[in-house]
Structures are given as structure tokens and as C-alpha cells.
Design an enzyme around this catalytic site. Sequence first.
Site, PDB file in Angstrom:
ATOM      1  N   GLU A 107     -12.073  -7.886 -14.839  1.00  0.00           N
ATOM      2  CA  GLU A 107     -11.444  -8.807 -13.885  1.00  0.00           C
ATOM      3  C   GLU A 107     -10.236  -8.159 -13.205  1.00  0.00           C
ATOM      4  O   GLU A 107      -9.912  -8.490 -12.059  1.00  0.00           O
ATOM      5  CB  GLU A 107     -11.047 -10.122 -14.565  1.00  0.00           C
ATOM      6  CG  GLU A 107     -12.205 -10.895 -15.221  1.00  0.00           C
ATOM      7  CD  GLU A 107     -13.325 -11.302 -14.251  1.00  0.00           C
ATOM      8  OE1 GLU A 107     -13.074 -11.372 -13.037  1.00  0.00           O
ATOM      9  OE2 GLU A 107     -14.462 -11.515 -14.731  1.00  0.00           O
ATOM     10  N   HIS A 116     -11.432  -6.569 -10.086  1.00  0.00           N
ATOM     11  CA  HIS A 116     -11.492  -7.566  -9.004  1.00  0.00           C
ATOM     12  C   HIS A 116     -10.097  -7.850  -8.454  1.00  0.00           C
ATOM     13  O   HIS A 116      -9.881  -7.945  -7.251  1.00  0.00           O
ATOM     14  CB  HIS A 116     -12.069  -8.883  -9.541  1.00  0.00           C
ATOM     15  CG  HIS A 116     -13.554  -8.874  -9.772  1.00  0.00           C
ATOM     16  ND1 HIS A 116     -14.452  -8.553  -8.782  1.00  0.00           N
ATOM     17  CD2 HIS A 116     -14.297  -9.179 -10.871  1.00  0.00           C
ATOM     18  CE1 HIS A 116     -15.697  -8.658  -9.256  1.00  0.00           C
ATOM     19  NE2 HIS A 116     -15.628  -9.029 -10.532  1.00  0.00           N
TER      20      HIS A 116
END
Lengths: 491, 491
Positions: free
Chosen positions: B261, B264
Site C-alpha cells: 500500500e 500506491h
Amino acid sequence: MSYTSLVEHFEQLHHLQHLGAICGWDQATMMPPGGNEARAEALGTLAVLCHRQLQDDRLPDWFAAAGEEALTPEQGVSLHEMRRAWRDANMLPADLVRARSLAGSRCEHAWRSLRPANDWAGFLPLFEEVLNLSRQAAAARADTLGLSRYDSLLEQYEPGMRGAELDRLFGGLRGWLPDLIRQVQDKQRHEQVLVPEGPFPTAQQKALGLEVMTMLGFDFNHGRLDVSVHPFCGGVSEDVRLTTRYDEQDVTQALMGIIHETGHARYEQGLPAAWCRLPVGQARSMGVHESQSLFFEMQLARHPAFLARLAPLLERHFGTQPAFAPDNLARLYTRVEPGFIRVDADEVSYPAHIMLRYEIERDLIEGRMEARELPERWDQLMRQYLGLSTQGNDRDGCLQDIHWTDGSFGYFPSYTLGAIYAAQQAAAMERQLGPLARLIEADLPAIFGWLQQHIWQEASLQDTAGLLTAATGQALDPAPFRSHLEQRYLA
Amino acid sequence: MSYTSLVEHFEQLHHLQHLGAICGWDQATMMPPGGNEARAEALGTLAVLCHRQLQDDRLPDWFAAAGEEALTPEQGVSLHEMRRAWRDANMLPADLVRARSLAGSRCEHAWRSLRPANDWAGFLPLFEEVLNLSRQAAAARADTLGLSRYDSLLEQYEPGMRGAELDRLFGGLRGWLPDLIRQVQDKQRHEQVLVPEGPFPTAQQKALGLEVMTMLGFDFNHGRLDVSVHPFCGGVSEDVRLTTRYDEQDVTQALMGIIHETGHARYEQGLPAAWCRLPVGQARSMGVHESQSLFFEMQLARHPAFLARLAPLLERHFGTQPAFAPDNLARLYTRVEPGFIRVDADEVSYPAHIMLRYEIERDLIEGRMEARELPERWDQLMRQYLGLSTQGNDRDGCLQDIHWTDGSFGYFPSYTLGAIYAAQQAAAMERQLGPLARLIEADLPAIFGWLQQHIWQEASLQDTAGLLTAATGQALDPAPFRSHLEQRYLA
Ligand SMILES: [Zn+2]
Ligand SMILES: [Zn+2]
């Protein structure tokens, strides 16, 4: 049917306000600092949209047509409250709404670091911008409503209340409150009060807080408890967001703070579900809202019978110590000691903090005083009312509250109105259900049931005067507040 | 200038999307269950408003006029991306948008409790409603775009990508991947792998996660880390909200999840500030987004040189144990073991999970398969690709992912496209900057600088094909992905 169109339209508005309430809560509890600029802009755009929703061209026609339709009495009141919201929103141009929201958001955000830094000079230009825009708003509202500038702001928080009535109420208080404070201090001079010894770890304080909220009937399926610099009760009635702040050296403040906010929260959670997305289903006023938090904090939680129930909970979470004895807790929580900080003030000197703020904000808005004069005026009134000077200590003086940072002038009187309403409600409850002591010991649900029936589920179906009269059998009257204080603090 | 009006209009849209992103994050991380109905309605109203913003009558004229204005090349691309967003939004009627949002929100919320209960029967009617509305949306989009129904959905996540190209890519993978999986399993059969022994307290795992995020350059002034059932990277680029989930018996999964994550998140945080409120300033596509998370998770974090840097951090937080030796971590994190759960899958068998989902969602949308057939088809493909049966175990089968619950059909291929893009980027980076091992040991900022320059700051200023070619010197090519796997797992 036009009334149906209005319902749909105001429900949409409610959904937008829901998003704003959650993002506002996030801004105060979760958001990293670097997110603020974008958040302020997003909330600014939302404020414009909400405003625009209330300025929709179709509304006047819908209102006119709905007035001719066959409505139930409650739908009639609902229509009236929609009109009031519409009238309120159409007093101000969209540019001013957006500018106020942006300036308020910036000032409030800066205040979070400027207050601990005692930085009045850094705060002043941001605050001047907020005050300037608030004066413009007050002038526009005053023109439309035919009220004075200050009354036109008061009308937002306590509809129907006027500065003249506040002058009368606060004038009355000034007649007996200073004497009372002195008498209580005399009486308490030789009292032994033990202060609980910490540390009280945050995690344990939170666990205790959650337990007390449960005892007070807070519905955790529709709400939660978090931390913010300035505690508040936010979110929406289906999802109430309480906040508090913890001091590991002091368990008493956070605990009472949580109880206070739980009073606000139960009002919100107790609003009638059938109306909760319309103006008529919202809390009646800020004063009535505060009456619920103060009912919980003052009438209920500082009652000796309630403190006797708190004592074993404190001992379970933090171990036994003499300070947790019920008698000592009662002395501790009714200790009268004029201090700097409003939110830490005792029940008896609290109204003095409000009288001070009322006088200042009235003069700021009416243009009889400028922002730069604030620290000096604050210091002068603090010395006059409470014998304390805040010179050079704005952190604990005029920088202490969040309210003015976003332009919420006219809000402060709600606190003392709330205390007066709450005392009236408690007196009526005792007449109807018997002594509070017995209810607290054996039947807390009866207390909540009375509030649910007379206050919460009534939402805005009556005006404040009607609500108070229906619940207590009497019009607004400061006498029960006075006898409550005399009985608790001098008996 | 019409272009200026468009900028203002799309910035407003961005502000609304900001509120939706934060309230969506709150829904998954903070909201009590009883708040969901009201939240779903509020987000539904917001979706309609966003949609309406993109359907504004003035847009076609503004687009036409802006096309005649003297724009910089970047403003020209910005205009093109605005037009694309506008075209996308005008394919669907407002009622359908609102119905999808409501049904998706309800289905997703129910899924949170239905999945752990393995309750396919309870899920089916909610999912049928979502599928039905998604098919309607696909049909409307297909008509306008002149694409097949499935391609018209794919276009939302990976503009320019087609099912035919995916058939070719996945067809290629099918040719060598099953063999590779077998070879790797043979090679690893006699390897000794120690599994770290817990418990690993959540608080410590979070502390480790925060430290690794810092090492990976995550900006905590513009983002935070929380917990949700299904990890995601949400919020806005100025305030990125990462989530993970912790298992106190297993430190390895949450740690890699956080690293994924964070990939991202850095893409979002690295988008060009000057464009971040316009369509052209958003991430290029979901495949490119996934290429960044997979670059972080696969190319970077599972590299032996990176695991050698993780080892001492693990020891500092959880004490020394043989399983934390760098060699063992490398064996552990490259262990190939076909399993049920996509998000727990190893790098080599992961594409098989995607091929399965791709085939199913393509057939669901094209109407060649019905929702009720899902568990059986899932079981059949799992047995075919990975030799595992999910019969009676939908919790670990077709109920495992969040994507379809809110109708995000066409998203899954992004994962494997991302893996292919990431391998291409890593190969190009090595050609330009030298071996990854050396960069990881001594110069992580050079890696992030390359990604910043070639991917993050490019946002949507080029199409995916152009972005990939400019960054790597080559068009889309699965060869680097294959050699990466062969080199890491067979060498
Ligand atoms: Zn309050
Ligand atoms: Zn991802």
C-alpha cells in the site's frame, strides 16, 4: 405534492451535511496537518453547495404551494422549520458564506498550534478576518430580520432569544452569584479534599469512559469515542462522534468531559428517527442541547448518589485510594475555585465565564470594540468577575476557546441558558418522579425516559419556550438554578 | 476563458470527491455498524452530485470553445482528460448511478459479516442486484464506446486495454506459468524454511510498519495508517489513507501489505501538485497504480538486499530468532505454495488467481454466466489452475474479495498488468542506474527518484502505452516479468 418535493430536497441537504459532519470530525481527530488546506477547500465547496441547496429557485413556489396542501400538524411544523432554514440561508450572499468557511477553517487550524504557543500576535490577523466577515454576516442578517446585529446571530443558536432578555437574566445573576461564590468559598475553606493520585494511563481512562457511557445509555452501534484538542459531540444522529482529551495526571476532567458530551450524544441519538433528516427533526437549539449535557454533567453526575456509583468503577480501573471515597469525590466535584479556563470551571463560577464572553462578543459584533482590544478587555473582566489576571497569558485567556475561531459568535450564552433549563428540568422531574437520589440509585432508565419523552423526541416540534413549558409546567425561570446551587453548595 | 471555467468546475468536482474519499475511508475504518444506512444514502447523494457536476449543460460549449483557445501542450492534455471524464459520466443515467452506489454500499457492508460467516446464500441476492446494475451499466457504456460490454468496463480502469489483448497476454502466461510453478515447487521441495514464531502484538507490528513506511519515504504530514478488513490506499493525494490488517500470529503478511500500500501511497503523494485537482493530475490507470505497489512489494521488498535491511528491524521490534536471518526471510518471502487467498498468494501463483477472476467476470458481464453459478465455476477453475477445491468454503473462495461487492468488474486484470509493468520498469531502471541490489543497499532515494520522474510526476499527462514506452524504452512486453520470475525463483 410540493411538501413531498420539499422533503426530498431537505433530505438531500441532510446527506450533504452528513458528509460535512464526518469530514469535520476527521479534521479534528484523524487528519494529518498537511491535509488541512485541501480539506478546508473541500469543506468550503460543500458549504457553498449546502447554501445553494437552500437557495434553489423552486423553493419559494414549493413553500407557497405546500402551505395550501392538507398537512398533518407535525408536517405543518416541519414546513415552518424548513422555511426558517431557507430564510436563514438566503440572508447571506454565497461569496460571504464561502469566505467565512475558508477563513474560519484556516483560523481554527492555526489556533491549534498558536494557542499552545501563547501567540496572540499570530492569531490576531486570522481572527480579524473572521470577525470582519462575521460582522458583515450579522449586518446582513440584522437587515432581513429587523433585529440588532448581535440578536441576529443569537437567533441562529437560540431562536427567539434576545440580548435584552439575556441582559435581564445575566443582570439577575450578577445580583446574587458573586455573593454565592464568596459564601461557598468561605464554607469550603476548611474542607479537606483529596486529589486522586495518578498517573492514570490514557487507555484505562478510555476504558472507564466507555463503561460510564454504557451506563448512561450511549448506543455504540450508532456512535464512538475519540480524542481531539477541544472535545465536542459531532457526526450525525445515526452516528454520533464524541471526543475528549486525556490528561494522564488527572482522571476527573476527562471523565466529566465524557459525561457532558454523552448528554449531547443521547439527545442526538434520541431524536425521532422519522424526522431525523429534516429540519424539524434536529435538536431544538444550542441552549436546549447544552441543557442535556449539563443535565448529565451537573444535575446527574455531580449528584452524591451518582458519585457513589462512580467510586467503585474508579477503584476497579485505578486501584483503591482514599480520594476515591464517595464523600471525597463529592467534595472534589463540587469544589468552587475561580480559575482561568471555562471548560475546567466549577458549576458555580461557570456563569461568570459566560457573562464575560457574552459582553465581549456582543460588543465585538455591534462594533463597540475591536479585535486587537480583546486581550485587555478579557483581562479586565476576569479581574472584575473572578479576581484573576490573564495579562500576557492569552493561552489561558482569550485564546482558550474554539468558538470564535470559526466565527460562532452568539453561541456562548447557550451554556448558561442550558444550565438554567437543566435545573428547571431537574426540578420538574423530581416533582413528577420523586427524588433524583432515588432514581440515580435504582432507576437511571426512568431519568432517561423522562428526557426522551419531554426533550429528545420532541426535537424541533415546538419552540424553546413551548418545549420548556410543556416539559416543566413553567416558563423560563432562573429560580430553580439558584436553588439548585444554594442547596448543593450551601446546605 | 472557457478553459479557466473548466478548471474551476473540475476543481469543485475534486472537492466533492475528496469528501467522498474521506467518508469512504471512515466507513471502512471508523464507522460503527449502525451508521451504515445513513452513510450509504449520503454517499449515494454525493455520487449523484458528482455525476451531475459532469453532466452540467455548460460543459459541451466550454469544451468546444476551449478547443479553440491558445493552450499549452499540457493544458491540451488536461482538456482531453476532462473530456474523457465527461464522456464517461454521460454514458449512464443518474438513476442508474445512484442505484449502483446504494446497492454496492449495501452489498459491501453486508459482505463484511457474511464472508466470515461463509454465508453465500445471504450474499447472493445482494450480489445479484449489484451484478444486474453493473450489466446495465456495461451495456450503456458499450453502446456509446462501440466496445464489447466487458471492454467498456475495462476502459474505466485501464484505458486503451482490451479483452483481446488480455486474452493474448494471459494466453501467453498459461503457456509457461504452470510449468514454472511446478519447477519452482520441485526446487523448493527440500528447502528448510523457518516460520517466525509469534505472538507479534498489534502495537509492535504497527510500530514496525510505520518505521518501514518512513524508510520507504511515506510522508506522514500527508497521510496516515489505520486498520480495515480489506487493506486499501484511499483518501486524496494531499492526505493519503493507508489501511492494513494485523494477525498477531503472523508478522509477515501485514508487513508486506503495508509495503504494497505504501507503493500506491507514494504514487499518490508524488502526483504533481500543480495538477492534483484536475483529471490530468490523477494516477494514469489502475494497472499503473498496481505497478507501483507491486514494484514496492515484489521488485523491491522481496529482493534479498531489502530483506537484509528488514532483518535487523524485525529483531529490534520482536527480538532475535533464527527465522529473522536474511537468508531465511528470502526463502520465506519467495516460497511458492498455491493457496486459496489471492492477497496471500506468492508472486508466482498470483497471476493464476487473476486469470480465474478475469474469465469469470468477463463471462458474468457478457451474460455467459449467472451469479448463482459463481461458487461452482470458482471451484472448477481453482482446481484447474491451482489444484485446490473451494467447495463449501466460499469464505476462502468467491467471497474473499471486496471488488465485486460494489460492482468493480474489470478491475482484476490490473493486478497482473501491474506486475508486468513493474518488471518492465525494474529492468529499465537497472539498465539506467545499475543493479537494484546496490541501489537498495546504498541508494533507495535513487529508486524513488526514478519512479518520481518517470511515473509519479507524469500522472495522466501521457496514455499508458506512452508512459511505459517513455519510461522503459519498450512497449508492453511480458518478457521482463518472465525473466524476473525465472531469475528469482529458479536461478
Ligand atoms: Zn456542551
Ligand atoms: Zn494494490
